[in-house]
Design a protein around this motif. Sequence first.
Motif, PDB file in Angstrom:
ATOM      1  N   ASN A 153       0.828  -1.217   0.000  1.00 13.52           N
ATOM      2  CA  ASN A 153       0.000   0.000   0.000  1.00 13.52           C
ATOM      3  C   ASN A 153       0.859   1.263   0.000  1.00 13.52           C
ATOM      4  O   ASN A 153       0.611   2.214   0.760  1.00 13.52           O
ATOM      5  CB  ASN A 153      -0.947   0.029   1.205  1.00 13.52           C
ATOM      6  N   MET A 154       1.852   1.305  -0.880  1.00 12.43           N
ATOM      7  CA  MET A 154       2.763   2.458  -0.921  1.00 12.43           C
ATOM      8  C   MET A 154       2.086   3.738  -1.419  1.00 12.43           C
ATOM      9  O   MET A 154       2.683   4.815  -1.322  1.00 12.43           O
ATOM     10  CB  MET A 154       3.967   2.140  -1.814  1.00 12.43           C
ATOM     11  N   HIS A 155       0.873   3.649  -1.934  1.00  7.94           N
ATOM     12  CA  HIS A 155       0.159   4.881  -2.304  1.00  7.94           C
ATOM     13  C   HIS A 155      -0.189   5.707  -1.067  1.00  7.94           C
ATOM     14  O   HIS A 155      -0.602   6.863  -1.186  1.00  7.94           O
ATOM     15  CB  HIS A 155      -1.110   4.543  -3.101  1.00  7.94           C
ATOM     16  N   TRP A 156      -0.048   5.083   0.132  1.00  4.68           N
ATOM     17  CA  TRP A 156      -0.288   5.825   1.377  1.00  4.68           C
ATOM     18  C   TRP A 156       1.025   6.208   2.079  1.00  4.68           C
ATOM     19  O   TRP A 156       1.020   6.579   3.256  1.00  4.68           O
ATOM     20  CB  TRP A 156      -1.156   5.003   2.320  1.00  4.68           C
ATOM     21  N   ALA A 157       2.160   6.130   1.404  1.00  2.00           N
ATOM     22  CA  ALA A 157       3.447   6.440   2.037  1.00  2.00           C
ATOM     23  C   ALA A 157       3.633   7.957   2.168  1.00  2.00           C
ATOM     24  O   ALA A 157       3.163   8.735   1.334  1.00  2.00           O
ATOM     25  CB  ALA A 157       4.581   5.849   1.201  1.00  2.00           C
ATOM     26  N   ASP A 158       4.353   8.368   3.208  1.00  6.74           N
ATOM     27  CA  ASP A 158       4.642   9.800   3.403  1.00  6.74           C
ATOM     28  C   ASP A 158       5.823  10.205   2.524  1.00  6.74           C
ATOM     29  O   ASP A 158       6.548   9.359   1.986  1.00  6.74           O
ATOM     30  CB  ASP A 158       4.941  10.069   4.869  1.00  6.74           C
ATOM     31  N   GLN A 159       6.062  11.508   2.400  1.00  7.25           N
ATOM     32  CA  GLN A 159       7.108  12.028   1.517  1.00  7.25           C
ATOM     33  C   GLN A 159       8.488  11.567   1.957  1.00  7.25           C
ATOM     34  O   GLN A 159       9.335  11.215   1.132  1.00  7.25           O
ATOM     35  CB  GLN A 159       7.047  13.559   1.477  1.00  7.25           C
ATOM     36  N   GLY A 160       8.747  11.559   3.272  1.00  8.27           N
ATOM     37  CA  GLY A 160      10.049  11.133   3.767  1.00  8.27           C
ATOM     38  C   GLY A 160      10.353   9.693   3.393  1.00  8.27           C
ATOM     39  O   GLY A 160      11.476   9.357   3.001  1.00  8.27           O
ATOM     40  N   SER A 161       9.367   8.817   3.511  1.00 12.53           N
ATOM     41  CA  SER A 161       9.571   7.406   3.161  1.00 12.53           C
ATOM     42  C   SER A 161       9.890   7.255   1.683  1.00 12.53           C
ATOM     43  O   SER A 161      10.727   6.421   1.285  1.00 12.53           O
ATOM     44  CB  SER A 161       8.323   6.599   3.502  1.00 12.53           C
ATOM     45  N   LEU A 162       9.242   8.077   0.854  1.00 13.29           N
ATOM     46  CA  LEU A 162       9.496   7.995  -0.589  1.00 13.29           C
ATOM     47  C   LEU A 162      10.913   8.451  -0.913  1.00 13.29           C
ATOM     48  O   LEU A 162      11.592   7.873  -1.775  1.00 13.29           O
ATOM     49  CB  LEU A 162       8.470   8.839  -1.349  1.00 13.29           C
ATOM     50  N   GLU A 163      11.400   9.478  -0.218  1.00 12.77           N
ATOM     51  CA  GLU A 163      12.761   9.941  -0.442  1.00 12.77           C
ATOM     52  C   GLU A 163      13.776   8.882   0.008  1.00 12.77           C
ATOM     53  O   GLU A 163      14.766   8.615  -0.673  1.00 12.77           O
ATOM     54  CB  GLU A 163      13.003  11.254   0.309  1.00 12.77           C
ATOM     55  N   LEU A 164      13.512   8.269   1.159  1.00 13.33           N
ATOM     56  CA  LEU A 164      14.387   7.204   1.649  1.00 13.33           C
ATOM     57  C   LEU A 164      14.379   6.022   0.680  1.00 13.33           C
ATOM     58  O   LEU A 164      15.421   5.409   0.412  1.00 13.33           O
ATOM     59  CB  LEU A 164      13.936   6.771   3.043  1.00 13.33           C
ATOM     60  N   LEU A 165      13.228   5.716   0.141  1.00 17.93           N
ATOM     61  CA  LEU A 165      13.097   4.637  -0.830  1.00 17.93           C
ATOM     62  C   LEU A 165      13.992   4.895  -2.047  1.00 17.93           C
ATOM     63  O   LEU A 165      14.704   3.993  -2.525  1.00 17.93           O
ATOM     64  CB  LEU A 165      11.635   4.498  -1.256  1.00 17.93           C
ATOM     65  N   PRO A 170       2.612  11.870  -5.076  1.00 21.86           N
ATOM     66  CA  PRO A 170       4.059  11.869  -4.816  1.00 21.86           C
ATOM     67  C   PRO A 170       4.718  10.543  -5.188  1.00 21.86           C
ATOM     68  O   PRO A 170       5.879  10.522  -5.596  1.00 21.86           O
ATOM     69  CB  PRO A 170       4.141  12.130  -3.306  1.00 21.86           C
ATOM     70  N   LEU A 171       3.964   9.439  -5.063  1.00 21.18           N
ATOM     71  CA  LEU A 171       4.522   8.135  -5.407  1.00 21.18           C
ATOM     72  C   LEU A 171       4.921   8.087  -6.880  1.00 21.18           C
ATOM     73  O   LEU A 171       5.931   7.478  -7.239  1.00 21.18           O
ATOM     74  CB  LEU A 171       3.509   7.032  -5.085  1.00 21.18           C
ATOM     75  N   GLN A 172       4.123   8.721  -7.747  1.00 16.15           N
ATOM     76  CA  GLN A 172       4.429   8.694  -9.179  1.00 16.15           C
ATOM     77  C   GLN A 172       5.803   9.299  -9.456  1.00 16.15           C
ATOM     78  O   GLN A 172       6.610   8.743 -10.211  1.00 16.15           O
ATOM     79  CB  GLN A 172       3.346   9.428  -9.965  1.00 16.15           C
ATOM     80  N   ALA A 173       6.094  10.441  -8.827  1.00 18.42           N
ATOM     81  CA  ALA A 173       7.401  11.086  -9.020  1.00 18.42           C
ATOM     82  C   ALA A 173       8.521  10.200  -8.485  1.00 18.42           C
ATOM     83  O   ALA A 173       9.595  10.092  -9.099  1.00 18.42           O
ATOM     84  CB  ALA A 173       7.403  12.444  -8.332  1.00 18.42           C
ATOM     85  N   ALA A 174       8.280   9.543  -7.340  1.00 13.26           N
ATOM     86  CA  ALA A 174       9.301   8.672  -6.761  1.00 13.26           C
ATOM     87  C   ALA A 174       9.586   7.487  -7.679  1.00 13.26           C
ATOM     88  O   ALA A 174      10.753   7.097  -7.863  1.00 13.26           O
ATOM     89  CB  ALA A 174       8.842   8.184  -5.386  1.00 13.26           C
ATOM     90  N   LEU A 175       8.551   6.920  -8.270  1.00 11.35           N
ATOM     91  CA  LEU A 175       8.736   5.777  -9.168  1.00 11.35           C
ATOM     92  C   LEU A 175       9.473   6.184 -10.431  1.00 11.35           C
ATOM     93  O   LEU A 175      10.298   5.423 -10.953  1.00 11.35           O
ATOM     94  CB  LEU A 175       7.380   5.154  -9.523  1.00 11.35           C
ATOM     95  N   GLU A 176       9.185   7.377 -10.944  1.00  9.87           N
ATOM     96  CA  GLU A 176       9.902   7.859 -12.122  1.00  9.87           C
ATOM     97  C   GLU A 176      11.393   7.993 -11.831  1.00  9.87           C
ATOM     98  O   GLU A 176      12.253   7.646 -12.664  1.00  9.87           O
ATOM     99  CB  GLU A 176       9.318   9.192 -12.581  1.00  9.87           C
ATOM    100  N   ALA A 177      11.750   8.491 -10.629  1.00 12.23           N
ATOM    101  CA  ALA A 177      13.156   8.617 -10.242  1.00 12.23           C
ATOM    102  C   ALA A 177      13.802   7.240 -10.092  1.00 12.23           C
ATOM    103  O   ALA A 177      14.941   7.014 -10.536  1.00 12.23           O
ATOM    104  CB  ALA A 177      13.272   9.404  -8.935  1.00 12.23           C
ATOM    105  N   LEU A 178      13.103   6.307  -9.472  1.00 13.65           N
ATOM    106  CA  LEU A 178      13.636   4.955  -9.295  1.00 13.65           C
ATOM    107  C   LEU A 178      13.878   4.272 -10.638  1.00 13.65           C
ATOM    108  O   LEU A 178      14.858   3.534 -10.812  1.00 13.65           O
ATOM    109  CB  LEU A 178      12.664   4.112  -8.457  1.00 13.65           C
ATOM    110  N   ALA A 179      12.975   4.518 -11.593  1.00 11.48           N
ATOM    111  CA  ALA A 179      13.130   3.915 -12.915  1.00 11.48           C
ATOM    112  C   ALA A 179      14.421   4.366 -13.576  1.00 11.48           C
ATOM    113  O   ALA A 179      15.031   3.631 -14.362  1.00 11.48           O
ATOM    114  CB  ALA A 179      11.924   4.252 -13.797  1.00 11.48           C
ATOM    115  N   ARG A 180      14.877   5.606 -13.247  1.00  8.34           N
ATOM    116  CA  ARG A 180      16.115   6.138 -13.827  1.00  8.34           C
ATOM    117  C   ARG A 180      17.354   5.675 -13.058  1.00  8.34           C
ATOM    118  O   ARG A 180      18.402   5.438 -13.653  1.00  8.34           O
ATOM    119  CB  ARG A 180      16.088   7.672 -13.833  1.00  8.34           C
TER     120      ARG A 180
END
Length: 944
Positions: free
Chosen positions: A153-165, A192-202
């Motif tokens: 359920n990462m669509h409910w993750a906070d911004q800090g967790s996404l940055e750490l991810l 915010p998850l969408q932006a994090a996934l785009e960064a991870l893909a790169r």
Amino acid sequence: EPGLLIPTPEVVGRRVRLSEVRIFMGNAGGGVVTVSGQAGVGKTTFVAEVIRAGGYQQQALTSVMSSTTQTIPYFPFREILRTLAAGEAGASLKALPQPYRLELAKIVPELLRGGRRGPAAAVMVDKYRLFEGVKQALELTNRPAPRILVLDNMHWADQGSLELLQYLGRTLRDKLVYIFLMYREEELPGSPLQAALEALAREANFREIALAPLSESDVARMLALMADAVPPAELIRFIARQTGGNPFFIEEQMKALLDGGALAWQGRRLQFDRGRRVPIPDSVEGLAAQKMKRLDSEAREVVELAAVLGREADFQLLRDIAGLAEGRLFHAMDAILRLKLLVETERERYYFPENLIREAVYGRLTSITSRHCHQRVAQALLQQNRRYPGEAAEELSHHFFHARDCQQAVVYSLEAAERSRTAYANAEAIMYYSRALECLQDQESAGQPAIAAECYIKRAEISSLTGDNSHAITDIKRAIVRARDAGNQLQEAEARMQLGQIYNAMGRFADAGKVAQDALKRYREQRHRRGQALALNSLGSIHVHRNDYPRAIECFTEALVLARAMGDDGLAGRCYNNLGTSYSAIGKAEAASEQFRKAVAIGRDQGHPKLEAQALNNLALELAGSGDAEGGLDHHQRALRIFQQIGDRRGEAICLNNIGLVYLGRFDFTRARNLFQRSLTISREIANQRDEANTLNNIGAIHLEQGETAAAADVLHEALGLAEQIGVRRIEAHVRVNLGYLQLTLGDPTAAAEQAGRAAALWQELGSPQRGAEAGILRGEVALAQRDRAAAERRFQAALDTAGKRGFVPVAADAWLGLAEAAIEADDRAAARQRLDGFTAALRDAAFPEKRARAQCLEGRLQQALGDLHRAEQLLASAAAAYAGLGKKYELAITKYHLGGALAAAGRASAARRALAEARKLFREVGAKAWLSRLRPARKDRSQ
């Protein structure tokens, strides 16, 4: 006890996606795998299967987020670190440099348990130290096997967790650490998850897995595994439609069906009652409510209107109903599509992927709102179809009915019923007539009784077609009352004629004749020529079933005169077809064929394809009976093509059944069985229990012919139950004859005698001398099995007398064979010789290979009695080869038994033992206990 199992993704169509993940984990030193899909599509289960299949259970660390954890900083990593600290890895964490341990302790205080605590005021987090601390913690606690992080359920993750991810994905790409992220696809756009996934893909080793709903074939497989049984085809279609292939919804719907009584176990078989109403599972309603809350008021109204429309809707119709400007509707649709409440199938056309969600949305409407919405939809449909409103009769009936606009609902329900009736959509037609009748009760108009009478008559006609004769009779009696209320004598006559046809179908010929005669009288009083012709046709059919062919021909001829006088070619063609049936029954094959050809010509030239197909089907039977099997088969196939082209499902089923009988006569059991099965499927789809019972009897006959006694018993008893339930005594008699032969095969002559006696009584009641003679043959065979040769000879002789008077060649042949066997059993060689000669004379040039094989067997036995053992062996071996070629296992076993006796008498002990061993094996396969008991002494003799 039967129950429901929950299958893993490995067995419900997700194998390809699992293989993708395994290949990725095999090639990458570490990485991130995203698993997306709609709520309930099986994301969590999928990842659990990856871990189970790889044996990674001890290396997996899991965090499950929810809407309540969104405000807790670094929640998923708090849970993972806490799990590490509490387990065996806790000791490894003490090796972390103290600055990192202190930073981690700010989010997981347990990490300093037993050590020096930092200052209480140190609450600010140093992101670098925190991120690096988490990375090093994962590296320190890593083993040779991969470390697996499962973040659900990462669509409910906070911004800090996404940055750490993102940090972990970039810095651990060469380490054996795999991070699985699960999220709902409808929550991703703009988050915010969408932006994090785009960064991870790169920046990271990255793999995306999007789980689609299951296909219908995968739904079938999942249901089979859940129930540990073969699911009914109708259940598979229903579940696939309701759930859209969503595994969670499938589980919930199956539980609801079981709890609601729509699913029930009969032994190990799962029975599905489609008509039983089952509440929508609470979990599905809750999910629908959550999605609806996230829409604004205009978008909610659009979804509600779409739910009222049904499973599908187009943009133009939604715009007309909603009354929104195009731009506002597009805005609403964007929000709806994002949440996957609706999906777009083609340009500006939408549907609910899960019908359960549609039902949940619809069920939340108040009664007033629902009626108002249905009225808006109905008016919009009328406007769209203003030139040809009948083209939308089904939809208009539905919406006006639920809007309680009874006047309009009656109009379109009647039109929809007629369209369904002509397409043999029987259940739908009955529903529309019932809907019209319900609305008529709320109306007070002068034409109401006459319209109600019409509905009852038509509904009765369909009920009778489907074998529901009790309801059909009830409806006809109501129709008579309504016709009297309306003062419509012609309608009352029509109802009485229909009642006569129902009684005729049930075998109540006396009642049928009385009612049809009354209808004819009423039509004559009204000087209604078409009604008279129809009533005469009905009377003629009753006389055919009572085997009173002269009177039947009189009725059909009089009806033909009326039809010609009116210039009604279609009705004249029906008369020709019926006349042909009568001439065929009395052996006038040429006259019958002539009438059928006239009917075929009228049907073809006047544009009556159903008549053409029916007459072709009957003509095919004549051709086959005259020895032109290929011509008969060709006509059957032509008829079948026409029935299929016009959508006449019952005609198609009957034609398939007749073609199956052709192949059964050729002993091509495989093709015959396939054709019967196709016929049976159609009869069940259109709920025609009469044809279903008839085809089941034929399938049972195939099993019996091949010695498959257990299967024959199951199918024949099913056929008997149906025949008794719907009151069709003719089919019941046919089934009882087959059951009699089955009991004879199994070695129970008492049970066989009971079935034969009841069949004979039914044929006598129905007035069918040919079928009565056939039952007499069975009774003779039973008497032979009971060693009562005198009774057997009486039965066979009575059948022979009847067959001789009426020209029933197959019956005469069987009677001669029965008499010959009785003589051989009595060692009356002269009588046996005379009777076998009688058989040869009766059969003349007719084929009947199975009868000729039996004659060879009996001739062989006679030659053995006469002492010509070489000739006896030749004849018995030839008969055995013939039975083997025909696939008649039971008769082959009997022949092998007698061949063994002949070989033993000739001193060929080894060959005799082989023949008797083959006979014993075959008797065991068919369950012939009486014959096996005959062979036991032979086995004792060999042991001595």
